[in-house]
Scaffold this motif. Structure first.
Motif, short mmCIF file in Angstrom:
data_model
loop_
_atom_site.label_atom_id
_atom_site.label_comp_id
_atom_site.label_asym_id
_atom_site.label_seq_id
_atom_site.Cartn_x
_atom_site.Cartn_y
_atom_site.Cartn_z
N ALA A 9 26.63 77.81 63.09
CA ALA A 9 25.66 77.04 62.30
C ALA A 9 24.25 77.47 62.67
CB ALA A 9 25.85 75.54 62.56
N GLY A 10 23.48 77.84 61.67
CA GLY A 10 22.10 78.29 61.89
C GLY A 10 21.12 77.15 61.66
N ASN A 11 20.46 76.76 62.73
CA ASN A 11 19.47 75.68 62.66
C ASN A 11 18.09 76.31 62.49
OD1 ASN A 11 17.76 73.53 63.12
ND2 ASN A 11 18.33 73.26 65.28
N ALA A 43 27.40 78.27 58.48
CA ALA A 43 26.60 77.21 57.85
C ALA A 43 25.13 77.45 58.17
CB ALA A 43 27.03 75.84 58.36
N VAL A 44 24.27 76.99 57.26
CA VAL A 44 22.83 77.00 57.56
C VAL A 44 22.28 75.58 57.41
CG1 VAL A 44 22.40 79.42 56.97
CG2 VAL A 44 22.20 77.67 55.18
N LEU A 45 21.31 75.27 58.26
CA LEU A 45 20.67 73.96 58.28
C LEU A 45 19.17 74.16 58.02
CD1 LEU A 45 23.42 73.43 59.73
CD2 LEU A 45 22.20 72.07 61.41
N PRO A 46 18.79 74.29 56.77
CA PRO A 46 17.37 74.52 56.44
C PRO A 46 16.57 73.22 56.51
CG PRO A 46 18.88 75.23 54.67
CD PRO A 46 19.65 74.34 55.59
N LEU A 67 26.38 74.29 53.81
CA LEU A 67 25.01 73.80 53.92
C LEU A 67 24.97 72.53 54.78
CD1 LEU A 67 22.20 74.43 52.75
CD2 LEU A 67 22.75 72.94 50.82
N GLY A 68 23.90 72.40 55.53
CA GLY A 68 23.73 71.20 56.33
C GLY A 68 22.27 70.85 56.47
N ALA A 69 22.01 69.63 56.93
CA ALA A 69 20.65 69.18 57.19
C ALA A 69 20.44 69.08 58.70
CB ALA A 69 20.43 67.82 56.53
N GLN A 70 19.19 69.03 59.09
CA GLN A 70 18.87 69.00 60.52
C GLN A 70 18.83 67.58 61.08
OE1 GLN A 70 15.21 71.20 61.04
NE2 GLN A 70 15.94 72.83 59.68
N LEU A 92 23.50 67.07 47.45
CA LEU A 92 23.07 68.48 47.49
C LEU A 92 24.18 69.37 48.05
CD1 LEU A 92 19.45 67.97 48.87
CD2 LEU A 92 20.03 69.04 46.68
N ASN A 93 25.40 68.83 48.05
CA ASN A 93 26.55 69.60 48.57
C ASN A 93 26.44 69.92 50.05
OD1 ASN A 93 27.86 69.59 46.20
ND2 ASN A 93 27.48 71.75 45.68
N CYS A 94 25.69 69.12 50.77
CA CYS A 94 25.66 69.35 52.22
C CYS A 94 27.00 68.93 52.81
CB CYS A 94 24.57 68.51 52.89
SG CYS A 94 22.93 69.20 52.69
N THR A 95 27.45 69.71 53.76
CA THR A 95 28.68 69.41 54.50
C THR A 95 28.32 68.78 55.84
OG1 THR A 95 29.71 71.35 53.50
CG2 THR A 95 30.79 70.45 55.46
N TYR A 96 27.25 69.27 56.44
CA TYR A 96 26.90 68.91 57.81
C TYR A 96 25.54 68.21 57.90
CZ TYR A 96 30.64 72.16 58.95
OH TYR A 96 31.85 72.78 59.04
N ALA A 97 25.38 67.43 58.96
CA ALA A 97 24.05 66.94 59.35
C ALA A 97 23.99 66.96 60.87
CB ALA A 97 23.80 65.54 58.82
N ALA A 98 23.02 67.66 61.40
CA ALA A 98 22.81 67.61 62.85
C ALA A 98 22.26 66.23 63.20
CB ALA A 98 21.84 68.70 63.28
N VAL A 99 22.69 65.73 64.33
CA VAL A 99 22.26 64.40 64.78
C VAL A 99 21.98 64.48 66.27
CG1 VAL A 99 23.01 62.02 65.11
CG2 VAL A 99 23.63 63.20 63.00
N GLY A 100 20.86 63.90 66.67
CA GLY A 100 20.56 63.82 68.11
C GLY A 100 20.19 65.14 68.74
#
Ligand code: PGA
Length: 258
Positions: A9-11, A43-46, A67-70, A92-100
């Motif tokens: 995953a690219g943050n 995955a990318v987290l733009p 796709l993911g969010a930060q 927005l078809n995000c699969t992931y969300a970074a948390v913490g």
């Protein structure tokens, strides 16, 4: 042999406006065409403001990139100025969300309670939270890195059912290794990733412990990823700086060829 599919995953952090983000995801799509992705997920987290453009580019090009969010709001909707809800991200078809992420903890005062609420909000919305945990340098020097990291993990997962816990991705990111060029040794990464899995085993049993992907993050590059990935309990990487270069990130995704 683990049945867990590695996740790279690219943050992107607070880098790249939507035009630059579009250019990067298109370049990444091209670079990934030369990579064997049969057993790795990318995955990318733009930044939030790039998501719609990046999503459109992924769809249009049928790119093999999730796709993911930060970050994600702990709240569902309403008067929370500046926040972005889980439902907005799934739309927005995000699969992931970074948390913490440690930068959220450090610069935005996010504690265990808010992190836990965000993990739950992400799951409610159908997102996979990437729960970030990891110790600062002082804790590492004091030999308290496992204890510290597991306390964050317990706090972040508090109140989750086994079914919910099985859906979480955990990222072990020692704070001293983030953006510093100082990568943890593969043994350091394995030690803590293993302890994370064992805590999941104690709390939720073998099935959950063996299913959850535990990533390592902190100065991962193509030159060090293969050694880290060779460790049993490391199931991928959360990559900051090196995810901003398409060729480099594609090489990370193709770590098996290194
Ligand atoms: P880095 O960042 O790869 O630039 O060290 C990792 C992260 O913070 O997710």
């Amino acid at each position: 042999m683990s049945t867990r599919t590695p996740l790279m995953a690219g943050n992107w952090k607070m880098n790249l406006d939507w035009k630059q983000g579009l250019a990067l995801v298109e370049e990444l799509g091209e670079a990934l065409a030369n990579v064997d992705l049969s057993d790795v997920e990318v995955a990318v987290l733009p930044p939030f403001v790039d998501l719609r453009t990046v999503q459109t580019a992924i769809d249009a090009g049928k790119l093999p990139i999730a796709l993911g969010a930060q970050d994600v709001s702990a709240h569902e909707s309403g008067a929370y100025t500046g926040e972005i809800s889980g439902a907005m991200l799934t739309a927005l078809n995000c699969t992931y969300a970074a948390v913490g992420h440690s930068e959220r903890r450090q610069y935005h005062g996010e504690d265990e309670a808010i992190t836990n609420a965000k993990v739950k909000a992400a799951l409610e919305a159908g997102l996979t939270p990437i729960l970030c945990v990891g110790e600062p340098l002082e804790e590492r020097k004091a030999g308290k890195h496992v204890e510290y990291t597991l306390a964050q993990l317990e706090g972040g997962l508090e109140g989750l059912s086994a079914e919910q816990a099985a859906k979480v991705v955990v990222a072990y990111e020692p704070v001293w290794a983030i953006g510093t060029g100082e990568v943890a040794t593969p043994e350091d990464a394995q030690e803590v990733c293993h302890e994370i899995r064992e805590l999941l085993r104690v709390q939720h049993g073998d099935q959950v412990a063996d299913a959850v992907r535990v990533l390592y993050g902190g100065s991962v590059k193509s030159a060090n990823v293969a050694d880290i990935m060779a460790k049993d309990d490391v199931d991928g990487a959360l990559v900051g700086g090196a995810s901003l270069k398409a060729e480099e990130f594609a090489k990370i995704a193709g770590f098996r060829a290194a």
